[in-house]
Design a protein around this motif. Structure first.
Motif: not given
Length: 154
Positions: A82-93, A103-111
Motif C-alpha cells: 500500500l502506497h498511500s493512506v487513501e489506499e489503506k483506508l479504502e481497504l479498511v472501509a 492520531l493526526s494522520t487518522a484525523a487528517f484523512c477522516a472519511r
C-alpha cells in the motif's frame, strides 16, 4: 539525485547509522470500518483487536502481533503493498482488515466509512529528526537546535 541533509520521520527506523533526535510522541488509533462491532466504542484494547486482520506489517504494531489470533494459528493473509493512506483506508472501509495510524494522520484523512478508535495498551507514534551521524555541519546543527524536543515534560 538530490539528498536531504535532515529528515523528519516516524519510528521505527534502523538507528545504527543515523543520528536520531526525538521530537514528540502522539497516540495511535485503530481505524475500523464503520460497521465493525467495536466502531462505536470510546476506546478498545489490543486484546479486543486480536481477531482482526492487520493491514500492515505485524512488527509495526508489536502489541497486536503478540496477541493476534491469525499469527498464532498461521492463517494470516498477506498484506498488499500500500502506497498511500487513501489506499489503506479504502481497504479498511471495504472490510479487508484494520489499520493502526497516528492520531493526526487518522484525523487528517477522516472519511465517513471508517472510524478511528483509541487503543489502550499500545505504544505511541514517535516522531524524530534524523540525519547521517557522520555529517557534522553548522547548518545541520542549527536546524536540529531549532527543533528541541516537543515531548511534554512530566
Amino acid at each position: 539525485m538530490e539528498r536531504a541533509d535532515v529528515s523528519i520521520i516516524r519510528l521505527p527506523v534502523d538507528q545504527s547509522g543515523p543520528h536520531v533526535q526525538p521530537l514528540f510522541t502522539e497516540p495511535r488509533v485503530a481505524v475500523l470500518p464503520i460497521g465493525h462491532p467495536l466502531a462505536g466504542r470510546s476506546a478498545v484494547t489490543v486484546l479486543d483487536l486480536a481477531d482482526d486482520h492487520l493491514l500492515q506489517a505485524p512488527d509495526a504494531v508489536p502489541e497486536w502481533r503478540d496477541v493476534a489470533r491469525e499469527l498464532r494459528t498461521g492463517q494470516c493473509d498477506d498484506v498488499p503493498a500500500l502506497h498511500s493512506v487513501e489506499e489503506k483506508l479504502e481497504l479498511v472501509a471495504a472490510g479487508a482488515g484494520i489499520r493502526v495510524l497516528p492520531l493526526s494522520t487518522a484525523a487528517f484523512c477522516a472519511r465517513p466509512d471508517v472510524v478511528a478508535v483509541p487503543v489502550d495498551g499500545i505504544g505511541p507514534s514517535r516522531v524524530c529528526l534524523v540525519w547521517v551521524a557522520t555529517r557534522r555541519s553548522r547548518p545541520i546543527q542549527d536546524f536540529a537546535d531549532a527543533f528541541p524536543s516537543l515531548a511534554p515534560t512530566a
